[in-house]
Design a protein around this motif. Structure first.
Motif, short mmCIF file in Angstrom:
data_model
loop_
_atom_site.label_atom_id
_atom_site.label_comp_id
_atom_site.label_asym_id
_atom_site.label_seq_id
_atom_site.Cartn_x
_atom_site.Cartn_y
_atom_site.Cartn_z
N ASP A 169 0.83 -1.21 0.00
CA ASP A 169 0.00 0.00 0.00
C ASP A 169 0.86 1.25 0.00
OD1 ASP A 169 -2.35 -1.44 -0.04
OD2 ASP A 169 -2.55 -1.47 2.14
N ASP A 170 2.05 1.14 0.58
CA ASP A 170 2.96 2.29 0.62
C ASP A 170 3.56 2.59 -0.76
OD1 ASP A 170 4.35 4.28 2.25
OD2 ASP A 170 6.17 3.15 1.78
N LEU A 171 3.36 1.68 -1.72
CA LEU A 171 3.91 1.88 -3.06
C LEU A 171 2.91 2.56 -3.99
CD1 LEU A 171 5.77 -1.51 -3.59
CD2 LEU A 171 6.64 0.62 -2.62
N ARG A 172 1.74 2.88 -3.46
CA ARG A 172 0.73 3.56 -4.27
C ARG A 172 1.29 4.89 -4.81
NH1 ARG A 172 -4.62 3.13 -4.77
NH2 ARG A 172 -4.66 1.59 -3.06
N GLY A 173 1.16 5.07 -6.11
CA GLY A 173 1.62 6.30 -6.75
C GLY A 173 3.12 6.38 -6.95
N LYS A 174 3.84 5.29 -6.69
CA LYS A 174 5.29 5.31 -6.81
C LYS A 174 5.75 4.48 -8.00
CE LYS A 174 6.11 6.10 -1.88
NZ LYS A 174 6.77 5.62 -0.65
N THR A 175 6.96 4.79 -8.46
CA THR A 175 7.57 4.04 -9.54
C THR A 175 8.49 2.98 -8.94
OG1 THR A 175 7.51 5.98 -10.97
CG2 THR A 175 8.97 4.20 -11.63
N VAL A 176 8.22 1.73 -9.32
CA VAL A 176 8.85 0.59 -8.66
C VAL A 176 9.67 -0.22 -9.66
CG1 VAL A 176 8.44 -1.52 -7.32
CG2 VAL A 176 6.95 0.48 -7.00
N ALA A 177 10.85 -0.64 -9.22
CA ALA A 177 11.67 -1.56 -10.02
C ALA A 177 11.59 -2.94 -9.39
CB ALA A 177 13.11 -1.09 -10.06
N VAL A 178 11.50 -3.97 -10.24
CA VAL A 178 11.56 -5.35 -9.77
C VAL A 178 12.70 -6.03 -10.51
CG1 VAL A 178 10.37 -7.56 -9.61
CG2 VAL A 178 9.08 -5.44 -9.30
N LEU A 179 13.64 -6.58 -9.76
CA LEU A 179 14.76 -7.29 -10.37
C LEU A 179 14.48 -8.78 -10.31
CD1 LEU A 179 15.95 -4.47 -9.54
CD2 LEU A 179 18.17 -5.61 -9.41
N GLY A 180 14.59 -9.45 -11.45
CA GLY A 180 14.31 -10.88 -11.52
C GLY A 180 13.11 -11.13 -12.41
N ALA A 181 13.03 -12.36 -12.94
CA ALA A 181 11.94 -12.67 -13.86
C ALA A 181 11.36 -14.05 -13.61
CB ALA A 181 12.45 -12.57 -15.31
N ALA A 182 11.52 -14.56 -12.39
CA ALA A 182 10.88 -15.82 -12.04
C ALA A 182 9.53 -15.51 -11.40
CB ALA A 182 11.77 -16.62 -11.09
N ALA A 183 8.90 -16.53 -10.84
CA ALA A 183 7.52 -16.39 -10.37
C ALA A 183 7.37 -15.32 -9.30
CB ALA A 183 7.03 -17.74 -9.85
N SER A 184 8.27 -15.32 -8.31
CA SER A 184 8.11 -14.37 -7.21
C SER A 184 8.25 -12.93 -7.68
CB SER A 184 9.12 -14.66 -6.09
OG SER A 184 10.45 -14.48 -6.56
N ALA A 185 9.07 -12.70 -8.70
CA ALA A 185 9.24 -11.35 -9.24
C ALA A 185 7.95 -10.88 -9.92
CB ALA A 185 10.40 -11.31 -10.23
N PHE A 186 7.36 -11.74 -10.74
CA PHE A 186 6.10 -11.36 -11.39
C PHE A 186 4.97 -11.23 -10.38
CE2 PHE A 186 8.17 -12.54 -15.39
CZ PHE A 186 7.64 -11.58 -16.25
N ASP A 187 4.97 -12.07 -9.34
CA ASP A 187 3.95 -11.94 -8.31
C ASP A 187 4.05 -10.59 -7.61
OD1 ASP A 187 2.97 -14.48 -8.82
OD2 ASP A 187 4.18 -15.44 -7.25
N ALA A 188 5.28 -10.19 -7.27
CA ALA A 188 5.48 -8.90 -6.60
C ALA A 188 5.07 -7.75 -7.51
CB ALA A 188 6.93 -8.76 -6.17
N ALA A 189 5.41 -7.85 -8.79
CA ALA A 189 5.02 -6.81 -9.74
C ALA A 189 3.51 -6.71 -9.82
CB ALA A 189 5.61 -7.11 -11.12
N GLY A 190 2.84 -7.87 -9.86
CA GLY A 190 1.38 -7.87 -9.93
C GLY A 190 0.74 -7.23 -8.71
N VAL A 191 1.23 -7.55 -7.52
CA VAL A 191 0.65 -6.97 -6.30
C VAL A 191 0.91 -5.47 -6.25
CG1 VAL A 191 0.66 -7.01 -3.78
CG2 VAL A 191 0.88 -9.14 -5.05
N ALA A 192 2.10 -5.04 -6.65
CA ALA A 192 2.41 -3.61 -6.65
C ALA A 192 1.47 -2.85 -7.59
CB ALA A 192 3.86 -3.39 -7.07
N LEU A 193 1.22 -3.41 -8.76
CA LEU A 193 0.31 -2.77 -9.71
C LEU A 193 -1.11 -2.76 -9.19
CD1 LEU A 193 1.87 -4.41 -12.87
CD2 LEU A 193 1.79 -1.94 -12.45
#
Length: 478
Positions: free
Chosen positions: A211-235
């Motif tokens: 929730d603290d990432l609302r309105g922020k620009t986020v980088a995710v390093l990695g391209a396995a499942a946990s990276a895509f999961d984190a990207a999805g939740v952030a979005l």
């Protein structure tokens, strides 16, 4: 008249038909608190506890440093996928008792049609099922109990614990390390991120406040499942934009582990020659961990998601409270970064093993690959025995290592699967239980020999039962 349907009826009936649990057959020993201590109270730990109970092995304790059940394991914490990545009908904690399976549990509450309609198990439902499993089978877990140090003694271990923050020492004969990725080594954070102020990045293993990432620009390093999961939740949490960076030129899509899932390879994997097990582990490293299709779709559904391929971070520094990163020849600015970069395995990184880690055999001690197949990260994995036990680097130097059974991702090279996940349960839990039973029995063979040869037991009947039927030859009359 309304009939109330008991959703636990099938499971309760299965246990009734199974009959009472065997009595604990392991002799007590002075100054020994536990026959088996299981480290980790999530799905792995409770499955082992049930299996040990069915094997008649008592005085088993499960410890977990988490605050409570909701904070134990990954399913309500680090895991952020919507659905499990394994098939819904894969055998798991039920250990052959179908009435205890996820399918039986789910159908008893929602019906067979509802189960048929799901393609994979929703993560939150899996967590709910495991909670039911633990409570229904009355498996106690000691939360807020942290393992600090394992001290080998004469035929047992002293466990140095922190129980509710208070130091405490307990003794045990056997240990099962069912403590997941953290127990195998720890989260891997690339050095380019580790040099940044800690408030600017997290690993997917951390409790991230999305929730603290609302309105922020986020980088995710990695391209396995946990990276895509984190990207999805952030979005989904309202991030302004999410950029995911992969070192590879394309996302890993070939699930090489799945190829070895047929019964022949699955059941006999441990007996494959070392050179071939090494090559299979190396192939997995080369092809990469494959994220599920739905994890990718979850992220790319957002127009403010951006995927960067062949994109290695060269450097990063903090400037005015933000991250300035050079990626190839481009420069980006981010408010926050998430390392979806997986975990490393190294027994030397675990403080609880410090007393004897130098005695633990690693793959580098047992197998030297050809020069073109070297891999430093795989070389430090422990070389485990057939029941997931540590082995000695030098024979005879630390015989107690056979009493520590490792059921976490440390076993990947030896057993070819993510150990501790659902696929490893059907094959490996019985193997560990069989070895523990064997070791505890023969360690006390003199006591068992006396027990099984003793006639100190009440007879089922006396001679009066058949006295009248004994044939008596009549004396001839002369």
């Amino acid at each position: 008249m309304t009939t109330t349907i008991d959703p636990n009826f099938g499971a309760r009936e299965a246990l009734r038909l199974l009959g009472p649990y065997p009595d604990n057959w392991v002799p007590d020993h002075v100054d020994i608190d536990h026959n088996v201590t299981i480290v980790g109270g999530s799905g792995t730990g409770i499955t082992f506890a049930f299996a040990l109970r069915r094997a008649g092995i008592g005085r088993v304790t499960i410890i977990d440093e988490a605050e409570d059940e909701a904070h134990a394991g990954v399913w309500l914490n680090q895991a952020r996928m919507n659905k499990l990545r394994t098939p819904k009908n894969l055998p798991g904690p039920e250990l052959g008792l179908q009435a205890l399976s996820f399918q039986a549990w789910y159908e008893a509450r929602h019906g067979a049609e509802a189960y048929a309609a799901i393609d994979r198990i929703p993560r939150l439902l899996w967590a709910e099922y495991l909670s039911w499993y633990r409570q229904f089978l009355e498996i106690p877990v000691r939360y807020r109990t942290k393992l600090v140090r394992i001290e080998p003694a004469n035929g047992f271990f002293r466990l140095h614990l922190e129980v509710n923050g208070i130091p405490q020492v307990e003794t045990t004969r056997k240990i099962i390390l069912g403590n997941g990725f953290v127990g195998a080594g720890g989260p891997y954070v690339p050095s380019v991120l580790a040099a940044l102020p800690r408030i600017l990045y997290s690993h997917t293993a951390d409790a991230i406040d999305f929730d603290d990432l609302r309105g922020k620009t986020v980088a995710v390093l990695g391209a396995a499942a946990s990276a895509f999961d984190a990207a999805g939740v952030a979005l989904e949490s309202g991030a302004k934009a999410v950029h995911l960076f992969s070192r590879r030129s394309e996302i890993a899509s070939l699930p090489v582990i799945r190829v070895r899932g047929y019964p022949g390879a699955y059941n006999n994997y441990y007996q494959i020659p070392d050179a071939d097990r090494w090559l299979q582990a190396l192939r997995y490293r080369q092809f990469g961990s494959t994220p599920p299709t739905d994890a990718i779709e979850r992220a790319i559904a957002f127009p403010n998601f951006h995927l960067h391929l062949s994109a290695t971070w060269r450097s990063a520094h903090e400037q005015d409270g933000r991250i300035v990163a050079q990626v190839n020849d481009d420069v980006f600015e981010f408010d926050f970064a998430i390392a979806g970069t997986g975990y490393f395995v190294d027994p030397a990184a675990r403080p609880e093993l410090a007393d004897f880690v130098h005695h633990i055999a690693q793959w580098s001690d047992r197998y030297e690959p050809p020069s073109d197949q070297g891999d430093e990260e795989l070389s430090v994995y422990p070389y485990l025995g057939s029941a997931h036990e540590y082995q000695e680097k030098v024979p005879g130097s630390a015989p107690y290592l056979k009493d520590i059974h490792v059921f976490n991702p440390s076993g990947f090279v030896s057993f070819g699967l993510p150990i501790g996940d659902i696929p490893s349960i059907r094959r490996d839990v019985p193997a560990v239980i069989e070895r523990i039973s064997h070791d505890l029995f023969f360690a006390d063979w003199a006591l068992h020999e006396a027990r099984i040869t003793s006639d100190n037991v009440a007879p089922d009947f006396d001679t009066s039962l058949y006295a009248d039927a004994v044939w008596k030859q009549k004396v001839p009359v002369t």
